[in-house]
Scaffold this motif. Structure first.
Motif, mmCIF file in Angstrom:
data_model
loop_
_atom_site.group_PDB
_atom_site.id
_atom_site.type_symbol
_atom_site.label_atom_id
_atom_site.label_comp_id
_atom_site.label_asym_id
_atom_site.label_seq_id
_atom_site.Cartn_x
_atom_site.Cartn_y
_atom_site.Cartn_z
ATOM 1 N N PHE A 1 -12.796 -33.534 63.103
ATOM 2 C CA PHE A 1 -12.591 -32.138 62.717
ATOM 3 C C PHE A 1 -12.408 -31.282 63.972
ATOM 4 O O PHE A 1 -11.468 -30.490 64.067
ATOM 5 C CB PHE A 1 -13.799 -31.641 61.907
ATOM 6 C CG PHE A 1 -13.789 -30.154 61.671
ATOM 7 C CD1 PHE A 1 -13.169 -29.633 60.555
ATOM 8 C CD2 PHE A 1 -14.387 -29.275 62.578
ATOM 9 C CE1 PHE A 1 -13.153 -28.253 60.343
ATOM 10 C CE2 PHE A 1 -14.369 -27.908 62.369
ATOM 11 C CZ PHE A 1 -13.752 -27.391 61.250
ATOM 12 N N TYR A 2 -13.306 -31.430 64.939
ATOM 13 C CA TYR A 2 -13.220 -30.615 66.160
ATOM 14 C C TYR A 2 -11.991 -30.963 66.992
ATOM 15 O O TYR A 2 -11.362 -30.074 67.579
ATOM 16 C CB TYR A 2 -14.493 -30.748 66.990
ATOM 17 C CG TYR A 2 -15.637 -29.964 66.395
ATOM 18 C CD1 TYR A 2 -15.666 -28.580 66.474
ATOM 19 C CD2 TYR A 2 -16.665 -30.603 65.726
ATOM 20 C CE1 TYR A 2 -16.697 -27.852 65.902
ATOM 21 C CE2 TYR A 2 -17.708 -29.889 65.155
ATOM 22 C CZ TYR A 2 -17.711 -28.509 65.244
ATOM 23 O OH TYR A 2 -18.733 -27.794 64.677
ATOM 24 N N ARG B 1 -9.083 -31.919 65.870
ATOM 25 C CA ARG B 1 -7.947 -31.248 65.217
ATOM 26 C C ARG B 1 -8.031 -29.736 65.405
ATOM 27 O O ARG B 1 -7.026 -29.073 65.696
ATOM 28 C CB ARG B 1 -7.909 -31.599 63.725
ATOM 29 C CG ARG B 1 -7.428 -33.010 63.440
ATOM 30 C CD ARG B 1 -7.211 -33.255 61.954
ATOM 31 N NE ARG B 1 -8.397 -33.015 61.152
ATOM 32 C CZ ARG B 1 -9.362 -33.908 60.931
ATOM 33 N NH1 ARG B 1 -9.272 -35.107 61.452
ATOM 34 N NH2 ARG B 1 -10.402 -33.604 60.183
ATOM 35 N N GLN B 2 -9.242 -29.177 65.237
ATOM 36 C CA GLN B 2 -9.401 -27.727 65.348
ATOM 37 C C GLN B 2 -9.011 -27.230 66.746
ATOM 38 O O GLN B 2 -8.330 -26.216 66.884
ATOM 39 C CB GLN B 2 -10.843 -27.316 65.027
ATOM 40 C CG GLN B 2 -10.986 -25.805 64.978
ATOM 41 C CD GLN B 2 -12.424 -25.356 64.910
ATOM 42 O OE1 GLN B 2 -13.246 -25.789 65.707
ATOM 43 N NE2 GLN B 2 -12.721 -24.485 63.950
ATOM 44 N N GLN C 1 -3.512 -22.108 61.228
ATOM 45 C CA GLN C 1 -4.197 -23.385 61.046
ATOM 46 C C GLN C 1 -5.633 -23.318 61.561
ATOM 47 O O GLN C 1 -6.534 -23.906 60.970
ATOM 48 C CB GLN C 1 -3.441 -24.517 61.745
ATOM 49 C CG GLN C 1 -2.166 -24.908 61.049
ATOM 50 C CD GLN C 1 -2.435 -25.463 59.659
ATOM 51 O OE1 GLN C 1 -3.304 -26.316 59.473
ATOM 52 N NE2 GLN C 1 -1.717 -24.962 58.670
ATOM 53 N N PHE C 2 -5.846 -22.607 62.663
ATOM 54 C CA PHE C 2 -7.194 -22.490 63.205
ATOM 55 C C PHE C 2 -8.119 -21.760 62.225
ATOM 56 O O PHE C 2 -9.203 -22.242 61.917
ATOM 57 C CB PHE C 2 -7.184 -21.772 64.554
ATOM 58 C CG PHE C 2 -8.564 -21.575 65.116
ATOM 59 C CD1 PHE C 2 -9.266 -22.628 65.675
ATOM 60 C CD2 PHE C 2 -9.166 -20.327 65.064
ATOM 61 C CE1 PHE C 2 -10.550 -22.447 66.175
ATOM 62 C CE2 PHE C 2 -10.443 -20.138 65.558
ATOM 63 C CZ PHE C 2 -11.141 -21.203 66.115
ATOM 64 N N THR C 3 -7.690 -20.618 61.725
ATOM 65 C CA THR C 3 -8.558 -19.866 60.820
ATOM 66 C C THR C 3 -8.770 -20.598 59.498
ATOM 67 O O THR C 3 -9.784 -20.397 58.846
ATOM 68 C CB THR C 3 -8.021 -18.441 60.571
ATOM 69 O OG1 THR C 3 -6.682 -18.518 60.064
ATOM 70 C CG2 THR C 3 -8.055 -17.618 61.845
ATOM 71 N N THR D 1 -9.662 -23.517 59.240
ATOM 72 C CA THR D 1 -10.783 -24.434 59.425
ATOM 73 C C THR D 1 -12.122 -23.742 59.151
ATOM 74 O O THR D 1 -13.172 -24.381 59.213
ATOM 75 C CB THR D 1 -10.803 -25.051 60.837
ATOM 76 O OG1 THR D 1 -11.019 -24.029 61.812
ATOM 77 C CG2 THR D 1 -9.512 -25.809 61.124
ATOM 78 N N ASP E 1 -22.453 -24.115 65.289
ATOM 79 C CA ASP E 1 -21.662 -23.977 64.067
ATOM 80 C C ASP E 1 -22.508 -24.357 62.864
ATOM 81 O O ASP E 1 -23.302 -25.297 62.921
ATOM 82 C CB ASP E 1 -20.438 -24.897 64.088
ATOM 83 C CG ASP E 1 -19.337 -24.419 65.011
ATOM 84 O OD1 ASP E 1 -19.365 -23.250 65.428
ATOM 85 O OD2 ASP E 1 -18.448 -25.237 65.316
ATOM 86 N N ARG F 1 -15.580 -27.251 56.635
ATOM 87 C CA ARG F 1 -15.187 -25.908 57.072
ATOM 88 C C ARG F 1 -16.362 -25.296 57.827
ATOM 89 O O ARG F 1 -17.521 -25.619 57.560
ATOM 90 C CB ARG F 1 -14.870 -24.996 55.883
ATOM 91 C CG ARG F 1 -13.734 -25.434 55.016
ATOM 92 C CD ARG F 1 -12.396 -24.968 55.577
ATOM 93 N NE ARG F 1 -11.320 -25.291 54.672
ATOM 94 C CZ ARG F 1 -10.600 -26.403 54.723
ATOM 95 N NH1 ARG F 1 -10.867 -27.314 55.620
ATOM 96 N NH2 ARG F 1 -9.616 -26.607 53.881
#
Length: 142
Positions: free
Chosen positions: A14-15, A17-18, A29-31, A33, A115, A125
């Protein structure tokens, strides 16, 4: 929630890709996530941005400071723990570098990040992100 090897790998992916979409300045795309009501806080600036729409606006306003640079976010020292709300608490260190057109690499910031992650429709998310800038005047965090 138990942190299994599969979940650990899912979180790390996940991280990965983010951060790629962030470094590509792909704000949409960033938001995506984050949860729709997700937030990003920078206590050192006294700032908290809540909701995807507000995140997009804030990020778009900051785009000029990234012109002519390649920015990379480097995350490490992940600690992934179950959270009270059946989600996850993920803490890690972040180093941000910027490379200019002369191939000079500069350190932009060093931070610890916390997070709160949840699962929505099967996807991870971020509900809440708090970025603690590394500076002795802010104290030692995480």
């Amino acid at each position: 929630m138990t942190i299994t090897p599969d979940l650990y790998i899912e979180v790390k992916n996940f991280y990965a890709r983010q951060m790629r979409v962030l470094d590509d300045l792909d704000i949409e795309q960033f938001t995506a996530t984050f949860t729709e009501d997700g937030s990003v806080a920078h206590p050192h600036r006294g700032e908290k941005v809540e909701g995807r729409e507000a995140m997009r606006a804030k990020m778009k306003s900051m785009l000029p400071m990234y012109e002519g640079l390649v920015t990379r976010h480097w995350f490490d020292h992940f600690l992934i723990e179950p959270a009270e709300d059946d989600g996850l608490r993920v803490t890690y260190y972040s180093l941000v570098t910027q490379t200019n057109t002369q191939d000079e690499v500069h350190f932009f910031s060093s931070s610890s990040v916390e997070d709160r992650m949840v699962r929505e429709k099967g996807e991870l998310r971020i509900r809440e992100r708090v970025i603690h800038r590394d500076n002795p005047k802010y104290g030692r965090v995480i």
